[in-house]
Design an enzyme around this catalytic site. Structure first.
Site, mmCIF file in Angstrom:
data_model
loop_
_atom_site.group_PDB
_atom_site.id
_atom_site.type_symbol
_atom_site.label_atom_id
_atom_site.label_comp_id
_atom_site.label_asym_id
_atom_site.label_seq_id
_atom_site.Cartn_x
_atom_site.Cartn_y
_atom_site.Cartn_z
ATOM 1 N NE ARG A 23 -23.608 -44.151 -18.242
ATOM 2 C CZ ARG A 23 -24.142 -43.620 -19.349
ATOM 3 N NH1 ARG A 23 -25.431 -43.369 -19.409
ATOM 4 N NH2 ARG A 23 -23.360 -43.351 -20.384
ATOM 5 C CB THR A 47 -33.809 -46.280 -21.330
ATOM 6 O OG1 THR A 47 -32.724 -46.159 -22.268
ATOM 7 C CG2 THR A 47 -34.852 -45.232 -21.641
ATOM 8 C CB CYS A 86 -24.721 -48.359 -25.288
ATOM 9 S SG CYS A 86 -25.013 -46.581 -25.186
ATOM 10 C CB THR A 128 -31.467 -46.654 -26.138
ATOM 11 O OG1 THR A 128 -30.396 -45.867 -26.667
ATOM 12 C CG2 THR A 128 -31.540 -47.972 -26.888
#
Length: 381
Positions: free
Chosen positions: A287, A41, A216, A76
């Site tokens: 990432r 996401t 995250c 998430t």
């Protein structure tokens, strides 16, 4: 097949796992009764949630749904996404009705990349369901896997909110320490020494300054702020923390260039070694790495950069969408500056003496991650 590029599992663990099969064909899973969705996401260029992978996965599962199936989402999201975004897709495309024909749940992933101690089996799992019956089923399912136990959330929205604030809290704590580092730098006080002193109190939180990337911490807070803004609430503290953390790459680049000037090193066409590209130490995950932002900042000043990171796979080097100059091994006496951007154990094992040999007679070492002691580098964050 059988290769985990994140290095969380060995090939043996994947191939020899009992009762597990792998496929990229939808038809191969049409006989399943429970589906767990774990797609990324991300955010878009405007730092708004990109729900396309989640919507696409929901559409795929919808084509497979039959009576009494259960769909569990782990990605998430902002509170409400499962029921407001995913469920309508499942209902419309399947022709089935939630809690009459099928059930959904949300159980957020809590994996910490590169952490071999806190694995999926050793982290308590939050579970939630669209009904009491589905919650009991989902909770029992995860208890078969997670030895650390489970926690039943009161609702799906509660579970979604719990996940998104875990990373938002860390983001804000790091932002505070980053801002303190900026202040202490102006005072000519070493930030790590301050944190060590403060850390002697039992309830002082152990955070360190640095570049905040990854999928995250650098992304999830934007899901929460997006939802807040749709409700006509403008979050201030969360976005302030995000702005500060997103700006750290430019700050580090600026301080590094200033130190080059202080040592009378010509900036344009200078050679700089970047040690570490992954978003955190001892893992191959690229990432949202903010080291890339740092490199882009230096390149704007016409500084030539070499990237040395033994954790980055050759395939990722070749497929990188950024123009990066990877090297297999740094040359001695070659660099005007060296930035230790990621605290890999490999760099610690090399030692500061060996790393200094990569530099020219007059060079600068910037130890962003406190990999070595204060006296071993020219500047630190």
């Amino acid at each position: 097949m059988g290769i985990d590029k994140t290095l969380e599992l060995t090939k043996s663990e994947i191939v020899n796992s009992e009762n597990i099969s792998y496929t990229n064909e939808v038809k191969d899973i049409d006989n399943c009764t429970t589906y767990i969705v774990t797609v990324p996401t991300p955010i878009n260029s405007d730092k708004q949630p990109n729900l396309e992978p989640l919507k696409s996965a929901s559409k795929t599962v919808a084509t497979l749904l039959t009576k009494n199936n259960v769909v569990i989402f782990e990605s998430t999201v902002f509170p409400g996404a499962t029921e407001e975004v995913c469920v309508p897709i499942l209902e419309e495309m399947s022709g089935l009705q939630l809690n009459n024909d099928f059930f959904v749940g949300y159980s957020p992933e809590r994996i910490n990349p590169g952490d071999k101690e806190h694995t999926i089996r050793n982290i308590k799992k939050i579970t939630s369901g669209s009904s009491e019956e589905s919650l009991d089923y989902i909770d029992a399912l995860y208890k078969k896997i997670v030895i650390a136990g489970t926690y039943k959330a009161k609702s799906i929205k509660t579970a979604e909110a719990a996940k998104v604030i875990e990373n938002t809290q860390r983001d804000l704590n790091i932002a505070l320490i980053n801002e303190l580092a900026l202040i202490f730098n102006k005072m000519d006080i070493d930030t790590e020494e301050v944190l060590k002193a403060a850390g002697t109190k039992w309830n002082f939180l152990n955070f360190r300054p640095g570049l905040v990337g990854g999928h995250c911490i650098g992304v999830d807070p934007y899901y929460l702020t997006h939802k807040a803004q749709t409700l006509n609430y403008q979050p201030e503290i969360i976005l302030a923390g995000r702005k500060l953390n997103d700006g750290m790459a430019n700050y580090i680049g600026q301080k590094f260039i200033e130190e080059l000037c202080n040592k009378n090193i010509w900036i344009e066409n200078s050679n700089v070694l970047i040690m570490g590209l992954t978003f955190k130490e001892n893992c191959p995950d690229l990432r949202n790495s903010k080291v890339i932002d740092l490199i882009e900042y230096l390149n704007q000043g016409k500084i030539k950069t070499d990237i040395y990171d033994p954790w980055v796979a050759k395939s990722d080097r070749e497929n990188s969408k950024f123009s990066l100059n990877f090297i297999d091994k740094p040359k001695k006496n070659n660099y005007d500056g060296i930035i230790i951007a990621v605290g890999h154990d490999h760099f610690k094992e090399l030692g500061i003496k060996k790393i200094r040999e990569f530099g020219k007679k007059n060079h600068v070492i910037y130890d962003v991650k406190y990999t070595f002691s204060m006296d071993d580098s020219d500047i630190r964050l």
